[in-house]
Write a protein that holds these residues in place. Structure first.
Motif, PDB file in Angstrom:
ATOM      1  N   VAL A  38     -19.683  61.667 -21.578  1.00 52.25           N
ATOM      2  CA  VAL A  38     -18.939  60.802 -20.673  1.00 52.25           C
ATOM      3  C   VAL A  38     -17.781  60.161 -21.452  1.00 52.25           C
ATOM      4  CG1 VAL A  38     -19.078  58.843 -19.093  1.00 52.25           C
ATOM      5  CG2 VAL A  38     -21.060  60.359 -19.379  1.00 52.25           C
ATOM      6  N   PHE A  39     -16.583  60.749 -21.324  1.00 50.19           N
ATOM      7  CA  PHE A  39     -15.405  60.180 -21.976  1.00 50.19           C
ATOM      8  C   PHE A  39     -14.838  59.031 -21.147  1.00 50.19           C
ATOM      9  CE2 PHE A  39     -15.542  64.494 -23.706  1.00 50.19           C
ATOM     10  CZ  PHE A  39     -15.452  64.230 -25.059  1.00 50.19           C
ATOM     11  N   GLU A  40     -14.964  59.147 -19.837  1.00 46.85           N
ATOM     12  CA  GLU A  40     -14.543  58.102 -18.904  1.00 46.85           C
ATOM     13  C   GLU A  40     -15.750  57.745 -18.047  1.00 46.85           C
ATOM     14  OE1 GLU A  40     -11.622  56.529 -18.735  1.00 46.85           O
ATOM     15  OE2 GLU A  40     -10.819  57.716 -20.385  1.00 46.85           O
ATOM     16  N   PRO A  41     -16.014  56.462 -17.823  1.00 51.40           N
ATOM     17  CA  PRO A  41     -17.181  56.074 -17.037  1.00 51.40           C
ATOM     18  C   PRO A  41     -17.276  56.829 -15.709  1.00 51.40           C
ATOM     19  CG  PRO A  41     -16.135  54.140 -17.963  1.00 51.40           C
ATOM     20  CD  PRO A  41     -15.222  55.302 -18.246  1.00 51.40           C
ATOM     21  N   GLN A  43     -17.609  59.994 -15.228  1.00 53.39           N
ATOM     22  CA  GLN A  43     -16.987  61.314 -15.196  1.00 53.39           C
ATOM     23  C   GLN A  43     -17.494  62.179 -16.355  1.00 53.39           C
ATOM     24  OE1 GLN A  43     -12.694  61.023 -14.865  1.00 53.39           O
ATOM     25  NE2 GLN A  43     -12.859  59.195 -13.613  1.00 53.39           N
ATOM     26  N   MET A  54     -11.060  67.198 -25.695  1.00 55.49           N
ATOM     27  CA  MET A  54     -11.188  65.740 -25.611  1.00 55.49           C
ATOM     28  C   MET A  54     -11.534  65.151 -26.986  1.00 55.49           C
ATOM     29  SD  MET A  54     -10.589  64.931 -22.400  1.00 55.49           S
ATOM     30  CE  MET A  54     -11.376  63.410 -21.981  1.00 55.49           C
ATOM     31  N   GLN A  99     -11.909  49.312 -29.294  1.00 53.89           N
ATOM     32  CA  GLN A  99     -12.812  49.482 -28.165  1.00 53.89           C
ATOM     33  C   GLN A  99     -14.226  49.163 -28.616  1.00 53.89           C
ATOM     34  OE1 GLN A  99     -12.296  53.516 -26.787  1.00 53.89           O
ATOM     35  NE2 GLN A  99     -10.418  53.022 -25.689  1.00 53.89           N
ATOM     36  N   ASN A 121     -23.437  59.104 -23.411  1.00 57.28           N
ATOM     37  CA  ASN A 121     -22.660  58.165 -22.608  1.00 57.28           C
ATOM     38  C   ASN A 121     -22.364  56.910 -23.436  1.00 57.28           C
ATOM     39  OD1 ASN A 121     -21.491  56.470 -20.776  1.00 57.28           O
ATOM     40  ND2 ASN A 121     -23.222  56.401 -19.371  1.00 57.28           N
ATOM     41  N   HIS A 123     -20.511  54.550 -22.600  1.00 59.53           N
ATOM     42  CA  HIS A 123     -20.069  53.481 -21.704  1.00 59.53           C
ATOM     43  C   HIS A 123     -21.222  52.782 -20.988  1.00 59.53           C
ATOM     44  CE1 HIS A 123     -15.992  54.795 -22.394  1.00 59.53           C
ATOM     45  NE2 HIS A 123     -16.376  56.026 -22.128  1.00 59.53           N
ATOM     46  N   ARG A 126     -20.952  49.119 -19.372  1.00 60.77           N
ATOM     47  CA  ARG A 126     -20.194  48.808 -18.147  1.00 60.77           C
ATOM     48  C   ARG A 126     -21.106  48.350 -17.027  1.00 60.77           C
ATOM     49  NH1 ARG A 126     -19.293  52.562 -13.859  1.00 60.77           N
ATOM     50  NH2 ARG A 126     -20.603  54.390 -14.117  1.00 60.77           N
TER      51      ARG A 126
END
Length: 132
Positions: A38-41, A43, A54, A99, A121, A123, A126
């Motif tokens: 999961v590079f972007e929450p 997704q 990536m 980050q 993941n 993230h 979040r």
């Protein structure tokens, strides 16, 4: 920490070190084929070529990661690794990027005695800040 827990933590740390060194082959070797990252929450990415792209793009920023702790739970051939992290990197023009997050990874014990990630993941935090 028992031997399996230590091996899981070492597998995650080995991948992190390879990522910091821009050794994308070693990064990819830390994952089972078809693993989800999961590079972007929200997704997850499972395509190997996209994962390589990536990771390569992110590694170009020369990230340096620190973990403030590790929790590992092992049940049979499956493990979960949870760790708060911080990262400092730099854009090509020298701008600093900072980050932080909570990494949640699921790993599986392999026939060669190694542990490889199935789900990664970074993230997880979040969900703690989401409004209800």
């Amino acid at each position: 920490m028992n031997n399996d827990e230590a091996a899981v933590q070492a597998a995650v740390e080995k991948m992190t070190s390879a990522f910091e060194k821009n050794d994308i082959d070693a990064v990819m070797n830390a994952y089972e084929p078809g693993a989800a990252v999961v590079f972007e929450p929200g997704q997850p990415v499972t395509d190997e070529q996209q994962l390589r792209q990536m990771f390569g793009g992110m590694a170009a920023a020369k990230p340096v990661f620190t973990y403030s702790g590790h929790e590992v739970v092992v049940s049979g051939d499956t493990a979960v690794h949870i760790a708060p992290w911080q990262m400092v990197a730099h854009t090509p023009d020298g701008q600093e990027i900072r980050q932080s997050g909570l990494s949640v990874a699921v790993l599986r014990h392999q026939a060669d005695e190694s542990w490889k990630m199935l789900i990664d993941n970074p993230h997880g935090a979040r969900l703690l800040t989401r409004e209800k």
